[in-house]
Scaffold this motif. Sequence first.
Motif, PDB file in Angstrom:
ATOM      1  N   THR A 158       0.800  -1.064   0.058  1.00  0.00           N
ATOM      2  CA  THR A 158       0.059  -0.132   0.216  1.00  0.00           C
ATOM      3  C   THR A 158       0.823   1.433  -0.047  1.00  0.00           C
ATOM      4  O   THR A 158       2.156   1.349   0.416  1.00  0.00           O
ATOM      5  N   LYS A 159       0.367   2.291  -0.606  1.00  0.00           N
ATOM      6  CA  LYS A 159       1.115   3.431  -0.790  1.00  0.00           C
ATOM      7  C   LYS A 159       0.655   4.312   0.463  1.00  0.00           C
ATOM      8  O   LYS A 159      -0.361   4.689   0.667  1.00  0.00           O
ATOM      9  N   LEU A 160       1.736   4.786   1.456  1.00  0.00           N
ATOM     10  CA  LEU A 160       1.423   5.487   2.647  1.00  0.00           C
ATOM     11  C   LEU A 160       1.557   6.939   2.434  1.00  0.00           C
ATOM     12  O   LEU A 160       2.462   7.520   1.523  1.00  0.00           O
ATOM     13  N   THR A 161       0.912   7.621   3.078  1.00  0.00           N
ATOM     14  CA  THR A 161       0.914   9.047   2.806  1.00  0.00           C
ATOM     15  C   THR A 161       1.547   9.709   4.202  1.00  0.00           C
ATOM     16  O   THR A 161       1.200   9.232   5.280  1.00  0.00           O
ATOM     17  N   SER A 162       2.404  10.699   4.054  1.00  0.00           N
ATOM     18  CA  SER A 162       2.833  11.189   5.307  1.00  0.00           C
ATOM     19  C   SER A 162       2.020  12.149   6.247  1.00  0.00           C
ATOM     20  O   SER A 162       2.409  12.421   7.211  1.00  0.00           O
ATOM     21  N   ASP A 163       0.842  12.582   5.459  1.00  0.00           N
ATOM     22  CA  ASP A 163      -0.050  13.276   6.232  1.00  0.00           C
ATOM     23  C   ASP A 163      -0.929  12.542   7.280  1.00  0.00           C
ATOM     24  O   ASP A 163      -1.713  13.075   7.922  1.00  0.00           O
TER      25      ASP A 163
ATOM     26  N   SER B  25       7.870 -10.819   8.774  1.00  0.00           N
ATOM     27  CA  SER B  25       8.362 -10.452  10.044  1.00  0.00           C
ATOM     28  C   SER B  25       8.290  -9.056  10.069  1.00  0.00           C
ATOM     29  O   SER B  25       7.914  -8.244   9.164  1.00  0.00           O
ATOM     30  N   GLU B  26       8.807  -8.443  11.106  1.00  0.00           N
ATOM     31  CA  GLU B  26       8.753  -7.060  11.389  1.00  0.00           C
ATOM     32  C   GLU B  26       9.894  -6.491  10.351  1.00  0.00           C
ATOM     33  O   GLU B  26       9.970  -5.191   9.751  1.00  0.00           O
ATOM     34  N   ALA B  27      11.020  -7.175  10.310  1.00  0.00           N
ATOM     35  CA  ALA B  27      12.180  -6.477   9.344  1.00  0.00           C
ATOM     36  C   ALA B  27      11.513  -6.565   8.049  1.00  0.00           C
ATOM     37  O   ALA B  27      11.790  -5.489   7.174  1.00  0.00           O
ATOM     38  N   GLU B  28      10.763  -7.637   7.498  1.00  0.00           N
ATOM     39  CA  GLU B  28      10.307  -7.795   6.169  1.00  0.00           C
ATOM     40  C   GLU B  28       9.271  -6.601   5.944  1.00  0.00           C
ATOM     41  O   GLU B  28       9.432  -5.986   4.949  1.00  0.00           O
ATOM     42  N   MET B  29       8.632  -6.356   6.868  1.00  0.00           N
ATOM     43  CA  MET B  29       7.253  -5.285   6.587  1.00  0.00           C
ATOM     44  C   MET B  29       7.963  -3.841   6.704  1.00  0.00           C
ATOM     45  O   MET B  29       7.468  -3.055   6.212  1.00  0.00           O
TER      46      MET B  29
ATOM     47  N   SER C 211       1.681   4.070  11.424  1.00  0.00           N
ATOM     48  CA  SER C 211       1.124   2.736  11.940  1.00  0.00           C
ATOM     49  C   SER C 211      -0.074   2.370  11.550  1.00  0.00           C
ATOM     50  O   SER C 211      -0.673   1.372  11.326  1.00  0.00           O
ATOM     51  N   ALA C 212      -1.207   3.446  11.705  1.00  0.00           N
ATOM     52  CA  ALA C 212      -2.448   3.364  11.499  1.00  0.00           C
ATOM     53  C   ALA C 212      -2.924   2.937   9.972  1.00  0.00           C
ATOM     54  O   ALA C 212      -3.661   1.999   9.572  1.00  0.00           O
ATOM     55  N   GLN C 213      -1.915   3.240   9.024  1.00  0.00           N
ATOM     56  CA  GLN C 213      -2.190   3.079   7.547  1.00  0.00           C
ATOM     57  C   GLN C 213      -1.635   1.490   7.475  1.00  0.00           C
ATOM     58  O   GLN C 213      -2.303   0.861   6.662  1.00  0.00           O
ATOM     59  N   ILE C 214      -0.605   1.128   8.187  1.00  0.00           N
ATOM     60  CA  ILE C 214      -0.088  -0.264   8.011  1.00  0.00           C
ATOM     61  C   ILE C 214      -1.030  -1.125   8.604  1.00  0.00           C
ATOM     62  O   ILE C 214      -1.402  -2.327   8.102  1.00  0.00           O
ATOM     63  N   ALA C 215      -1.778  -0.946   9.677  1.00  0.00           N
ATOM     64  CA  ALA C 215      -2.571  -1.606  10.397  1.00  0.00           C
ATOM     65  C   ALA C 215      -3.930  -1.910   9.427  1.00  0.00           C
ATOM     66  O   ALA C 215      -4.306  -3.030   9.091  1.00  0.00           O
ATOM     67  N   ALA C 216      -4.484  -0.578   8.905  1.00  0.00           N
ATOM     68  CA  ALA C 216      -5.561  -0.701   7.834  1.00  0.00           C
ATOM     69  C   ALA C 216      -5.281  -1.863   6.762  1.00  0.00           C
ATOM     70  O   ALA C 216      -6.144  -2.398   6.241  1.00  0.00           O
TER      71      ALA C 216
ATOM     72  N   GLY D 235       8.741   0.604   4.021  1.00  0.00           N
ATOM     73  CA  GLY D 235       9.582   1.859   4.010  1.00  0.00           C
ATOM     74  C   GLY D 235       9.462   2.589   5.334  1.00  0.00           C
ATOM     75  O   GLY D 235       9.602   3.912   5.329  1.00  0.00           O
ATOM     76  N   VAL D 236       9.258   1.779   6.637  1.00  0.00           N
ATOM     77  CA  VAL D 236       9.189   2.543   7.598  1.00  0.00           C
ATOM     78  C   VAL D 236      10.043   1.836   8.742  1.00  0.00           C
ATOM     79  O   VAL D 236      10.683   1.015   8.381  1.00  0.00           O
ATOM     80  N   SER D 237      10.250   2.416   9.819  1.00  0.00           N
ATOM     81  CA  SER D 237      11.173   1.977  10.840  1.00  0.00           C
ATOM     82  C   SER D 237      10.258   0.423  11.534  1.00  0.00           C
ATOM     83  O   SER D 237       8.779   0.270  11.424  1.00  0.00           O
TER      84      SER D 237
END
Length: 245
Positions: free
Chosen positions: A3-8, A36-40, A12-17, A45-47
């Motif tokens: 999914t394409k995350l938006t900075s605004d 895994s956490e590392a793979e996700m 974490s909510a976008q990933i959960a969704a 593209g997040v920490s």
Amino acid sequence: METKLTSDRDLSAQIAAAIRDAIIEGRLIVDARLPSEAEMSENFGVSRPTVREALKRLAAQNLIRTQRGATGGAFVNKMTYPDAYGQQITTSTLLLSMNDVDFETACEARYTLERACAALSAQRRTADHLATIRAEIHRQGQPGLSDEGFCASDVTLHRALVDGAGNPVLSYQLAGAVEAMQPLMNMITFTTRSRARIVDLHTALADALESRNAMAVDSALQHLADYTTELGRDVLARRAAKQLT
């Protein structure tokens, strides 16, 4: 789960969704292991802490479970109706409080929904459901019972009536109606209600269930709805009159 995350928006909510949507749409099935956490972290593209926060959100909704060890990780959970009751009650309570639903609207909704269970409960209720209702009626007649205790007993009694229908989908749908709306109505009417009259109305309900008379169950619920509405109108009229003086 790409999914394409938006900075605004909260990452974490976008990933959960995105993960939740994959579960709902069947792209992630029950017991499937999530990356895994590392793979996700790399995929999104997040920490890793951001991924970890997203997993916490999903775990709080009972959508995933985590396991430790060599074969551990995060797995899609099988949600049950009892697991979801708490969320339904919380959501209903928040909706009622945040949207300032008026008393009669809540009362109408609550009893209309419960009456949908009347015929099924009359047909399917077990001896345990009936025993629970009778026990709560006895409890409600005790002079030392607090208002909080009476409210809790009222919820337990109506929960048994709803569960007596033997339909988990109905039980889930009515969880909010009984356990969110009932305390709201009790909170408004407790100063003017007659416990003796409520016990009489509940006894008529129990008698109808015992005889498996669906029409009588529905009638008893209608009498309860009428009495509750009457109490609510009286309380609100008194409040309005007090404000004018």
